[in-house]
Scaffold this motif. Structure first.
Motif, PDB file in Angstrom:
ATOM      1  N   VAL A  30      36.314  18.754  83.254  1.00 20.46           N
ATOM      2  CA  VAL A  30      36.375  18.511  82.164  1.00 20.46           C
ATOM      3  C   VAL A  30      37.855  17.228  82.077  1.00 20.46           C
ATOM      4  CG1 VAL A  30      38.487  19.352  80.023  1.00 20.46           C
ATOM      5  CG2 VAL A  30      36.625  21.168  81.794  1.00 20.46           C
ATOM      6  N   ASP A  31      37.295  16.436  81.911  1.00 22.03           N
ATOM      7  CA  ASP A  31      37.697  14.976  81.184  1.00 22.03           C
ATOM      8  C   ASP A  31      38.450  14.496  80.181  1.00 22.03           C
ATOM      9  OD1 ASP A  31      38.155  12.117  81.719  1.00 22.03           O
ATOM     10  OD2 ASP A  31      37.628  12.188  83.999  1.00 22.03           O
ATOM     11  N   ALA A  32      39.268  13.963  80.018  1.00 20.02           N
ATOM     12  CA  ALA A  32      40.306  13.501  78.493  1.00 20.02           C
ATOM     13  C   ALA A  32      40.697  12.218  78.951  1.00 20.02           C
ATOM     14  CB  ALA A  32      40.000  14.372  77.605  1.00 20.02           C
ATOM     15  N   ALA A  33      41.028  10.881  77.710  1.00 15.06           N
ATOM     16  CA  ALA A  33      41.832   9.795  78.354  1.00 15.06           C
ATOM     17  C   ALA A  33      41.471   9.436  77.249  1.00 15.06           C
ATOM     18  CB  ALA A  33      41.270   9.169  79.518  1.00 15.06           C
ATOM     19  N   LEU A  34      43.534   8.410  76.966  1.00 17.36           N
ATOM     20  CA  LEU A  34      43.302   7.848  75.927  1.00 17.36           C
ATOM     21  C   LEU A  34      42.859   6.606  76.386  1.00 17.36           C
ATOM     22  CD1 LEU A  34      44.508   7.108  73.399  1.00 17.36           C
ATOM     23  CD2 LEU A  34      47.138   6.643  74.503  1.00 17.36           C
ATOM     24  N   VAL A  35      41.810   5.978  75.668  1.00 12.80           N
ATOM     25  CA  VAL A  35      41.273   4.407  76.095  1.00 12.80           C
ATOM     26  C   VAL A  35      41.774   3.621  74.301  1.00 12.80           C
ATOM     27  CG1 VAL A  35      39.356   3.457  76.559  1.00 12.80           C
ATOM     28  CG2 VAL A  35      39.632   6.044  77.179  1.00 12.80           C
ATOM     29  N   LYS A  47      41.418   5.237  71.394  1.00  5.29           N
ATOM     30  CA  LYS A  47      40.766   6.717  70.832  1.00  5.29           C
ATOM     31  C   LYS A  47      40.805   7.653  72.081  1.00  5.29           C
ATOM     32  CE  LYS A  47      36.387   4.429  72.432  1.00  5.29           C
ATOM     33  NZ  LYS A  47      35.498   3.498  72.215  1.00  5.29           N
ATOM     34  N   ILE A  48      41.137   8.912  71.860  1.00  5.58           N
ATOM     35  CA  ILE A  48      40.351   9.838  72.466  1.00  5.58           C
ATOM     36  C   ILE A  48      39.039   9.823  72.962  1.00  5.58           C
ATOM     37  CG2 ILE A  48      40.617  12.047  73.173  1.00  5.58           C
ATOM     38  CD1 ILE A  48      43.562  11.005  72.797  1.00  5.58           C
ATOM     39  N   THR A  49      38.668   9.908  74.738  1.00  3.50           N
ATOM     40  CA  THR A  49      37.471   9.529  75.701  1.00  3.50           C
ATOM     41  C   THR A  49      36.888  10.620  76.257  1.00  3.50           C
ATOM     42  OG1 THR A  49      37.273   7.336  74.770  1.00  3.50           O
ATOM     43  CG2 THR A  49      35.501   8.286  76.833  1.00  3.50           C
ATOM     44  N   THR A  75      19.799  23.115  90.282  1.00  7.73           N
ATOM     45  CA  THR A  75      20.598  22.408  89.792  1.00  7.73           C
ATOM     46  C   THR A  75      19.802  22.499  88.353  1.00  7.73           C
ATOM     47  OG1 THR A  75      21.903  21.466  91.414  1.00  7.73           O
ATOM     48  CG2 THR A  75      21.766  20.776  89.425  1.00  7.73           C
ATOM     49  N   LEU A  76      21.314  22.689  87.219  1.00  8.51           N
ATOM     50  CA  LEU A  76      20.976  22.635  86.153  1.00  8.51           C
ATOM     51  C   LEU A  76      22.292  22.000  85.035  1.00  8.51           C
ATOM     52  CD1 LEU A  76      18.928  26.000  85.117  1.00  8.51           C
ATOM     53  CD2 LEU A  76      17.727  23.491  85.236  1.00  8.51           C
ATOM     54  N   GLU A  77      22.519  20.728  85.137  1.00  6.78           N
ATOM     55  CA  GLU A  77      23.890  20.414  84.324  1.00  6.78           C
ATOM     56  C   GLU A  77      23.445  19.596  83.517  1.00  6.78           C
ATOM     57  OE1 GLU A  77      26.428  18.716  87.339  1.00  6.78           O
ATOM     58  OE2 GLU A  77      26.136  16.644  85.846  1.00  6.78           O
ATOM     59  N   THR A  78      24.529  19.779  82.125  1.00  3.60           N
ATOM     60  CA  THR A  78      24.808  19.509  81.250  1.00  3.60           C
ATOM     61  C   THR A  78      26.202  18.817  81.038  1.00  3.60           C
ATOM     62  OG1 THR A  78      24.556  20.193  78.869  1.00  3.60           O
ATOM     63  CG2 THR A  78      26.031  21.419  79.468  1.00  3.60           C
ATOM     64  N   GLY A  79      26.127  17.538  80.451  1.00  2.00           N
ATOM     65  CA  GLY A  79      27.347  16.874  79.728  1.00  2.00           C
ATOM     66  C   GLY A  79      27.552  17.662  78.638  1.00  2.00           C
ATOM     67  N   ALA A  80      29.213  17.686  78.692  1.00  2.00           N
ATOM     68  CA  ALA A  80      30.103  18.336  77.258  1.00  2.00           C
ATOM     69  C   ALA A  80      30.508  16.468  76.377  1.00  2.00           C
ATOM     70  CB  ALA A  80      30.552  18.726  76.770  1.00  2.00           C
ATOM     71  N   LYS A  81      30.838  16.816  75.412  1.00  3.21           N
ATOM     72  CA  LYS A  81      32.400  15.512  74.582  1.00  3.21           C
ATOM     73  C   LYS A  81      33.343  16.193  74.732  1.00  3.21           C
ATOM     74  CE  LYS A  81      29.311  12.095  72.230  1.00  3.21           C
ATOM     75  NZ  LYS A  81      29.105  11.206  71.673  1.00  3.21           N
ATOM     76  N   ILE A  82      34.298  16.408  75.588  1.00  2.00           N
ATOM     77  CA  ILE A  82      35.819  16.781  75.136  1.00  2.00           C
ATOM     78  C   ILE A  82      36.458  16.102  73.808  1.00  2.00           C
ATOM     79  CG2 ILE A  82      37.290  17.941  76.325  1.00  2.00           C
ATOM     80  CD1 ILE A  82      35.045  18.671  77.166  1.00  2.00           C
ATOM     81  N   GLY A 346      40.326  -3.588  78.622  1.00  2.00           N
ATOM     82  CA  GLY A 346      39.961  -2.334  78.414  1.00  2.00           C
ATOM     83  C   GLY A 346      41.457  -1.043  79.415  1.00  2.00           C
ATOM     84  N   TYR A 347      41.777  -0.501  78.614  1.00  3.57           N
ATOM     85  CA  TYR A 347      42.872   0.956  79.665  1.00  3.57           C
ATOM     86  C   TYR A 347      42.018   2.209  79.452  1.00  3.57           C
ATOM     87  CZ  TYR A 347      45.581   2.349  75.494  1.00  3.57           C
ATOM     88  OH  TYR A 347      46.251   2.620  74.602  1.00  3.57           O
ATOM     89  N   ASN A 348      43.119   3.380  80.753  1.00  4.53           N
ATOM     90  CA  ASN A 348      42.234   4.472  80.384  1.00  4.53           C
ATOM     91  C   ASN A 348      43.835   5.177  80.896  1.00  4.53           C
ATOM     92  OD1 ASN A 348      39.291   3.700  82.556  1.00  4.53           O
ATOM     93  ND2 ASN A 348      39.805   3.724  80.316  1.00  4.53           N
ATOM     94  N   LEU A 349      44.211   6.091  80.331  1.00  6.60           N
ATOM     95  CA  LEU A 349      45.474   7.182  79.839  1.00  6.60           C
ATOM     96  C   LEU A 349      44.997   8.263  80.328  1.00  6.60           C
ATOM     97  CD1 LEU A 349      47.864   4.801  78.393  1.00  6.60           C
ATOM     98  CD2 LEU A 349      47.896   5.014  81.197  1.00  6.60           C
ATOM     99  N   GLY A 350      44.495   9.191  81.218  1.00  5.67           N
ATOM    100  CA  GLY A 350      44.225  10.692  81.165  1.00  5.67           C
ATOM    101  C   GLY A 350      44.063  11.603  82.238  1.00  5.67           C
ATOM    102  N   ILE A 351      43.783  12.914  82.136  1.00  3.60           N
ATOM    103  CA  ILE A 351      43.905  14.242  83.403  1.00  3.60           C
ATOM    104  C   ILE A 351      42.109  14.756  82.859  1.00  3.60           C
ATOM    105  CG2 ILE A 351      43.862  15.616  80.716  1.00  3.60           C
ATOM    106  CD1 ILE A 351      45.636  17.445  82.418  1.00  3.60           C
ATOM    107  N   ARG A 352      42.453  15.352  84.317  1.00  5.94           N
ATOM    108  CA  ARG A 352      40.758  15.319  84.882  1.00  5.94           C
ATOM    109  C   ARG A 352      41.033  16.606  85.617  1.00  5.94           C
ATOM    110  NH1 ARG A 352      36.884  12.683  88.247  1.00  5.94           N
ATOM    111  NH2 ARG A 352      38.325  12.919  90.392  1.00  5.94           N
TER     112      ARG A 352
END
Length: 355
Positions: A30-35, A47-49, A75-82, A346-352
């Motif tokens: 679970v990863d989200a950042a201010l971009v 934006k929030i990415t 393996t079964l893996e899906t992506g999600a937009k947090i 570009g810059y990222n400030l995030g949490i994972r």
């Protein structure tokens, strides 16, 4: 009664044995950042990415021991937009990975949607950013589209022998002409102590048999490695891209206006970088150069820096920044793990968090 008890005991023992032989796990990121992005014709964007550092995902993986050194795995893996709660690719379920295979003492064979050897070697050996954050190798190297993962793919991964392993992949185009749309490649990796080296080849055919569209083969040849000096791990990679669709642009929508950028069909890529423990976290740095050898000469240079700050083994904060200098109308943009970017900074400030 004794017979029934013995049968029940035997049943429970067998069930326990089966459970011990079968392993299924749920995992994810679970990863989200201010971009922030700037420098493009669209101006500044904040934006929030989801997945700037590593794509947010949930997956299921499992294995079953079959005896005599053989096991089945999947393996079964899906992506999600947090940021929005949506799937990261419409009309899909397991768009990131979906495969099943067998492992023996001679190696592993898997069938389904899988990562390419090219992408895996960038992540594991060549790119100090692991293809994530603002400093990602995606900024100038063609780590996008089917260079990342392919459907209808069969792979073979050898066991490591004295530090040497081989990964081969073939993706069927599934058209009326066997060669149309197919992609294939492989890597040879050597890992021994502080040293890791790799040689990777990737080739794709973009012909469309039904319409008679024919192109030359797009090819990527990458050599790279890293070395751990304890106080710093240094990275280097050199790549030759040649042919149609060999080095597609991450953002092909004319992000700067003016001269429309054109994907190089004859280029050389260089990446140099490092990772070093600094304070409680890890410093990352890389510089890249794109040498476009077509008549357009759309070269570019890039540098990126980032810092990972762990809060625990599974949770961490990060910050990253990158800048690109484009020449002669080149259209390279500062990307991150899940987005191609819209400008040259570009810059990222995030949490994972991983689980």
């Amino acid at each position: 009664m004794k017979k029934a008890a013995l049968i029940g005991l035997a049943g429970m023992t067998l069930a326990a044995a089966v459970q011990a032989q079968t392993n299924v796990a749920i995992y994810g990121i679970v990863d989200a950042a201010l971009v922030g992005e700037s420098g493009g014709s669209g101006g500044r964007a904040t934006k929030i990415t989801s997945g700037a550092g590593a794509a947010s995902r949930i997956g299921f993986r499992g294995s079953e021991e079959l005896g005599d050194g053989m096991s089945a795995f999947f393996t079964l893996e899906t992506g999600a937009k947090i940021d929005s709660g949506e799937l990261d690719a419409s009309n899909t379920i397991f768009n990131r990975q979906a495969f099943v295979g067998l492992k023996t003492r001679a190696g592993s064979v898997a069938l389904g949607r899988q990562y390419t050897p090219y992408h895996l070697m960038l992540v594991q050996i060549v790119d100090p950013f692991g293809t994530g954050y603002a400093g990602t190798s995606k900024n100038l190297l063609p780590d996008n589209g089917t260079n990342v993962r392919t459907s209808n793919t069969i792979t073979y991964l050898s066991p490591s022998l004295r530090g040497v392993s081989v990964n081969l992949a073939y993706s069927a185009g599934e058209q009326t002409t066997l060669s149309a749309g197919r992609q294939y490649g492989g890597s040879v990796a050597y890992e021994n102590g502080p040293l890791a080296l790799t040689l990777v080849y990737n080739a794709k055919n973009t012909d469309v048999a039904a319409t008679g569209v024919n192109h030359d083969i797009g090819r990527n040849l990458l050599v790279g490695g890293n070395y751990d000096f304890k106080f710093v791990r240094v990275y280097a990679g050199y790549e030759i891209d040649k042919g149609f669709n060999s080095a597609t642009l991450g953002n092909a929508n004319n992000p700067y206006g003016g001269v429309r950028p054109t994907a190089s069909t004859d280029g050389r890529d260089l990446i140099l970088g490092l990772r070093a423990p600094v304070g409680p976290g890890t410093l990352m740095f890389s510089t890249q150069r794109k040498d476009d050898r077509t008549r357009l000469n759309q070269d570019a240079t890039e540098w990126g820096i980032g810092y990972l700050y762990p809060l625990s083994k599974r949770t961490g904060l990060y910050a990253a920044y990158a800048r690109i200098h484009n020449k002669n109308g080149a259209g390279y943009t500062v990307a991150n793990n899940t987005e191609s970017g819209t400008g040259n900074t570009g810059y990222n400030l995030g949490i994972r968090h991983s689980f």
